[in-house]
Design a protein around this motif. Structure first.
Motif, PDB file in Angstrom:
ATOM      1  N   TYR A  69       0.830  -1.206   0.000  1.00 58.01           N
ATOM      2  CA  TYR A  69       0.000   0.000   0.000  1.00 58.01           C
ATOM      3  C   TYR A  69       0.861   1.252   0.000  1.00 58.01           C
ATOM      4  O   TYR A  69       1.825   1.364   0.755  1.00 58.01           O
ATOM      5  CB  TYR A  69      -0.893  -0.031   1.240  1.00 58.01           C
ATOM      6  N   CYS A 101      -5.233   0.506   6.614  1.00 56.57           N
ATOM      7  CA  CYS A 101      -4.009  -0.178   6.200  1.00 56.57           C
ATOM      8  C   CYS A 101      -2.858   0.142   7.147  1.00 56.57           C
ATOM      9  O   CYS A 101      -1.880   0.779   6.758  1.00 56.57           O
ATOM     10  CB  CYS A 101      -3.654   0.256   4.772  1.00 56.57           C
ATOM     11  N   CYS A 157      -1.409  -5.358   4.182  1.00 61.77           N
ATOM     12  CA  CYS A 157      -2.838  -5.047   4.248  1.00 61.77           C
ATOM     13  C   CYS A 157      -3.550  -5.108   2.904  1.00 61.77           C
ATOM     14  O   CYS A 157      -4.779  -5.131   2.856  1.00 61.77           O
ATOM     15  CB  CYS A 157      -3.054  -3.658   4.845  1.00 61.77           C
ATOM     16  N   VAL A 158      -2.819  -5.107   1.795  1.00 66.83           N
ATOM     17  CA  VAL A 158      -3.449  -4.868   0.496  1.00 66.83           C
ATOM     18  C   VAL A 158      -4.521  -5.892   0.165  1.00 66.83           C
ATOM     19  O   VAL A 158      -5.583  -5.545  -0.372  1.00 66.83           O
ATOM     20  CB  VAL A 158      -2.390  -4.779  -0.625  1.00 66.83           C
ATOM     21  N   LEU A 181      -7.908  -5.021   1.261  1.00 69.01           N
ATOM     22  CA  LEU A 181      -8.602  -3.913   0.598  1.00 69.01           C
ATOM     23  C   LEU A 181      -9.531  -4.411  -0.501  1.00 69.01           C
ATOM     24  O   LEU A 181     -10.346  -3.647  -1.024  1.00 69.01           O
ATOM     25  CB  LEU A 181      -7.587  -2.930   0.001  1.00 69.01           C
TER      26      LEU A 181
END
Length: 197
Positions: A20, A143, A149-150, A153
């Motif tokens: 991210y 994030c 974290c991507v 999403l």
């Protein structure tokens, strides 16, 4: 867009990979007349994982400073904005065409998004408004770990909007999400748009 999404304006995100870098919410409004007080509106963004961020509240002009209709306006909210989105002491027609940081100017009071929205029980993770009692950001909310974290999403993002003043005439807006990610096989920028609301 996401099918079967009846309680919010929704965008379905898929295929994001990498690390991210940033994200942005873009809001485009039809012209507003003097019965459509922009500062009465509030927006709440919900991620696929169920995290909430109260991205804008009591921004731009109220009826004491907005004496002329507001022309069509596009707002981009991002952590990388040049300044906080202005409070309701600023005439909306004077906004520069730049990106702003999200801002919630009624600190400590959660906006109410009636059922089938989340009501007022959500955590009021407002942007860095004045006073900044909870200076949350897109990154810290959605994030907190850029390298991991991507994948979280991906899924259905929900945008809730409410007229807090109960006086404004109806208006229409469109919105889109922009994600910037880096890494092998990762697109530099991905923008996904939702239809009129």
């Amino acid at each position: 867009t996401s099918s079967g999404c009846t309680n919010a304006a929704c965008i379905y995100v898929s295929g994001l990979t990498g690390s991210y870098t940033s994200m942005a919410v873009n809001l485009t409004f039809a012209p507003l007349n003097n019965n459509q007080t922009f500062s009465s509106a509030a927006w709440l963004l919900e991620s696929p994982g169920g995290q909430f961020l109260d991205i804008l509240s009591y921004g731009c002009a109220d009826d004491t400073v907005q004496t002329t209709p507001i022309s069509s306006i596009t707002i981009t909210l991002t952590d990388q904005g040049s300044a906080l989105f202005p409070s309701n002491t600023v005439n909306c027609n004077s906004l520069a065409t730049v990106s702003y940081q999200a801002a919630h100017y009624d600190a400590g009071i959660a906006d109410n998004f009636p059922s089938p929205g989340p009501g007022s029980s959500h955590s009021p993770l407002e942007g860095p408004g004045q006073p900044p009692t909870e200076p949350e950001t897109f990154a810290s909310t959605f994030c907190p770990s850029a390298s991991t974290c991507v994948s979280g999403l991906n899924g259905t993002w929900k945008l809730f909007a409410v007229d807090q003043g109960d006086l404004a005439s109806p208006t229409q807006f469109t919105w889109s999400l922009t994600f910037n990610v880096t890494g092998t096989n990762a697109a530099t920028t991905t923008t996904l748009a939702e239809g009129n609301h």
